[in-house]
Design a protein around this motif. Structure first.
Motif: not given
Length: 231
Positions: A21, A102-108
């Motif tokens: 990513y 976690k869990p997290f939004e990769p875009r953040e």
């Protein structure tokens, strides 16, 4: 120059996912699944930022972050399933620049990486190629991140050093917790005000300062802190 990211996490699947990513945003990514290998890696290479898990075998992320801070100012983001306020405070006190549960939004995560790297770059550009701050009994070398009181070097964490420099540059000005916290992390979060208080308290101790009769840092109740030492 392409920014290099080091991920230290025992979750192999997550490391692979994040590597793919982050590569889409032009980052070069290295990953380690064994935290004990991190110090050796950092002796050989200098990443732009480190993403660090907390719950790992052999060494937890808080301890590794403290070890990194003894040798380096490379920005650290802790990425952990332990997302409670106490854990986030512990991470920031260990020297992390940010803490994402976690869990997290990769875009953040990408947004936080970008923000921290821009801030670190801005601080480097703002500092002279060689210089320091001399304020009476206190002397700070901004190039080597060393501070001295009456000629004796102080053993300061990264956060303590940043706060000391901020105060030396702003004597007799009240610095509220948001101002100090933003200087430390680039974030605005009331939940972490305690981190500022704890860090200032430890800085006072290392300066030998008595909060009841301060020589360096005065508490301005309800507002923040003020550096009061004469040159």
């Amino acid at each position: 120059m392409q920014n290099r990211i080091l991920i230290v996490d025992d979750d192999v699947k997550l490391c692979r996912m994040l590597s793919r990513y982050l590569a889409e945003f032009s980052y070069t990514v290295d990953s380690l699944n064994d935290p004990t290998e991190a110090e050796g890696y950092l002796r050989r290479s200098s990443p732009s930022i480190i993403i660090l898990d907390v719950m790992m075998p052999k060494m937890n992320g808080f301890e590794l972050c403290k070890r990194i801070r003894r040798e380096s100012d490379i920005p650290v983001i802790i990425l952990s399933a332990r997302g409670g306020v106490e854990d986030r405070i512990a991470g920031l006190e260990a020297g992390a620049d940010d803490y994402l549960p976690k869990p997290f939004e990769p875009r953040e995560l990408v947004a936080r990486i970008s923000s921290i790297l821009k801030r670190a770059e801005g601080r480097q550009q703002a500092q002279p190629s060689a210089g320091g701050i001399d304020h009476g009994r206190l002397n700070v070398d901004t190039d080597t991140h060393r501070a001295f009181l009456d000629g004796t070097e102080l053993e300061l964490t990264r956060a303590e050093f940043v706060i000391l420099c901020l105060m030396l540059r702003n004597p007799y000005r009240v610095l509220d917790r948001d101002k100090i916290f933003n200087e430390l992390k680039g974030l605005d979060c009331d939940a972490f005000n305690r981190t500022v208080d704890v860090t200032v308290s430890r800085l006072r101790t290392k300066l030998g300062d008595d909060p009841k009769a301060p020589s360096f840092i005065k508490t301005v109740w309800g507002e923040g802190y003020m550096f009061i030492a004469e040159k």
